[in-house]
Design an enzyme around this catalytic site. Sequence first.
Site, short mmCIF file in Angstrom:
data_model
loop_
_atom_site.label_atom_id
_atom_site.label_comp_id
_atom_site.label_asym_id
_atom_site.label_seq_id
_atom_site.Cartn_x
_atom_site.Cartn_y
_atom_site.Cartn_z
N GLU A 50 34.60 45.96 34.19
CA GLU A 50 33.47 46.78 33.80
C GLU A 50 32.75 47.40 35.01
O GLU A 50 31.93 48.31 34.84
CB GLU A 50 32.47 45.96 32.99
CG GLU A 50 32.95 45.57 31.59
CD GLU A 50 33.12 46.77 30.67
OE1 GLU A 50 32.52 47.83 30.94
OE2 GLU A 50 33.85 46.66 29.67
N GLU A 105 47.75 26.70 35.48
CA GLU A 105 46.44 26.26 35.98
C GLU A 105 46.52 24.91 36.70
O GLU A 105 45.58 24.53 37.41
CB GLU A 105 45.42 26.16 34.84
CG GLU A 105 45.66 25.05 33.85
CD GLU A 105 44.53 24.99 32.81
OE1 GLU A 105 43.76 24.03 32.88
OE2 GLU A 105 44.44 25.90 31.97
#
Length: 297
Positions: free
Chosen positions: A84, A115
């Site tokens: 954004e 992960e």
Amino acid sequence: MERMTKLTTEGYHPDTTNLDLMSTAEIVKLMNEEDKKIPLAIAKVLPEIEQAITATVHALKNGGRLFYVGAGTSGRIGLLDAVECPPTFSTLPALVQAILAGGEEAVMIAVEGAEDDLSLGEAELKKRQLTNRDVVIGIAASGRTPFVKGALIYAQQIGAKTISLVSNSHSAISQYTDIAIEVITGPEILTGSTRLKAATAHKQILNMITTATMIKLGKVYKNLMVDVHASNFKLRERAKQIVCDVTGVAYSQAESVLEQTNFQVKLSIVMLLTNTTIEEATELLAQSEGHVRRAVE
């Protein structure tokens, strides 16, 4: 390795042991009540958030970049904030980057085991040629994700500024950071589902970090997005409205000036408020380090 059962985010919520028996109305009311606790938790870590913003502003002013590192929901929240920044503040995509365990594929589908690999976090930062001018924010509700830990350890080794954003106190990854933001939102109504309160708190904090950073970098005048990237019809119309609101000129004049500046809102505003040419207004902005208020006063 820390046992997951000891983590606050993995605890059982005392009021939701009959969650599966509740009516829909009861569930949403309960979730709403739990969500009210989020801003109270964030309020307790505002000093650490301020420190993180100060460090990020310093880094970006001096040629550094901001990296978010996370797995699963945490990585996706970092990505959401990072993507954004270019449309909102006209930043280059490289300025604020998100690194997800498992890469781009992990945006839509979990990549098994990614992960849990300590070395992969380091490897991803090496790919991006991390330097001591950069900032790395490790995001992990549990505060123990190996991928994130590996990235922070490497970042510290080369002198980058390191920050943790977690939902457990005295977390494992916070040991490898300069600033620890540990926002304690408590057990989730659905045990261990940290996409709920923990993730919402993290999203709000990332909103604070990037928004306040961009304000301090001069990408906001008053409360307006004067560095908006006018890449589509909606954003071009917003740009015109911003110029009208700030300068008081008619819509047609705002449109004309924006077309001259290739829809650079800041430049258009400075030209109109100081009655200068593009070249002169560009110089005023350069002298003010991109801050409209300083350029026009």
